[in-house]
Scaffold this active site. Structure first.
Site, PDB file in Angstrom:
ATOM      1  N   ALA A 196      35.594  21.075  12.336  1.00 28.09           N
ATOM      2  CA  ALA A 196      36.882  21.021  13.027  1.00 28.09           C
ATOM      3  C   ALA A 196      37.405  19.586  12.989  1.00 28.09           C
ATOM      4  O   ALA A 196      36.680  18.640  12.693  1.00 28.09           O
ATOM      5  CB  ALA A 196      36.739  21.499  14.459  1.00 28.09           C
ATOM      6  N   GLY A 250      32.761  24.291  12.381  1.00 27.67           N
ATOM      7  CA  GLY A 250      33.714  25.391  12.267  1.00 27.67           C
ATOM      8  C   GLY A 250      33.750  26.002  10.877  1.00 27.67           C
ATOM      9  O   GLY A 250      34.083  27.177  10.724  1.00 27.67           O
TER      10      GLY A 250
END
Length: 261
Positions: free
Chosen positions: A68, A113
């Site tokens: 992320a 992520g």
């Protein structure tokens, strides 16, 4: 199709939609714009009858998604953090519950992520140089987009605990051995090999493919009885034109001409 800032979409003649995360300068890190564009892209793909399968990959040779965007989430607090995680979980679940096959072609680093996004797809193929990991404890947080749940489902509790608590990166060969990925191939064969899997699936009965996906997902949904869902979906298949065509084609020793009806 919609124009995207951080995604490149390409639909081939077979109906395979390739979604490329296109932020190579940032190792394809997931920022808010990218996450929202992923949600929109999946929604459009599900609604578009010309799209029959989704292939997700990253731009450039280095990263699928390297995590992320740290600059965006570094200021989160308990309230905004829960909203941040819940939204990401919802978007990633769209890949998991998509009625059309989804496959992550992991071309490089799939961290944080990025690993969570790959795990949300129905299948994963990795290039030989790919690396996987959930390094969030290095930043004082935990995986928030479903990683604690999906990694445990895929590799088992003990292995998942070790990987998340140590933040170790896993080479592609180990990811295959652990069950995190389905196949490992040379980088220059990644997309063609991934498409060959989806192409094979697209020769099968579309409704049956859809109901396999739904029935398998039911196992991991505590609100649903997986065996009941399987029986209900089996019954739905029995009502279909494809079920009439399948046995008939088998007995006539010819390829089935499925229509998805």
């Amino acid at each position: 199709m919609t124009t995207y800032s951080n995604l490149v979409l390409d639909l081939d003649d077979a109906g395979i939609l390739t979604i490329t995360l296109n932020r190579p300068q940032a190792m394809n890190a997931l920022n808010k714009v990218t996450v929202e564009e992923l949600a929109r892209a999946v929604g459009e793909a599900v609604a578009n009858p010309a799209v029959r399968a989704l292939l997700l990959t990253g731009a450039g040779p280095k990263a699928f998604v390297a995590g992320a965007d740290i600059a965006e989430f570094s200021q989160l607090d308990s309230s905004t953090g829960q909203t941040f995680a819940t939204r990401g979980q919802h978007v990633f679940s769209l890949f998991e519950t998509c009625p059309k096959p989804t496959l992550a072609a992991v071309n490089g680093f799939a961290l944080g992520g990025g690993c969570e996004l790959a795990m949300a797809c129905h299948m994963r193929v990795a290039a030989e140089g790919a690396r996987f990991g959930q390094p969030e404890v290095n930043l004082g947080i935990i995986p928030g987009y479903g990683g604690t749940q999906r990694l445990t489902q895929l590799v088992g509790k003990g292995r998942a605990m070790e990987l998340m608590l140590t933040a170790d990166m896993v080479p592609a060969a180990d990811a295959l051995r652990y069950g995190l990925v389905n196949h490992v191939v040379p980088a220059d064969q990644l997309i063609d090999f991934s498409k060959s899997i989806l192409t094979k699936i697209l020769t099968k009965a579309p409704l049956a493919v859809r109901y396999v996906i739904d029935s398998v997902n039911a196992l991991f949904d505590e609100r649903r009885d997986g065996y009941l869902v399987e029986a209900e979906n089996f019954a739905r298949c029995c009502e279909s034109e494809d079920f009439k065509e399948g046995p008939k084609a088998f007995l006539e020793k010819r390829p089935a001409a499925f229509t998805g009806k």
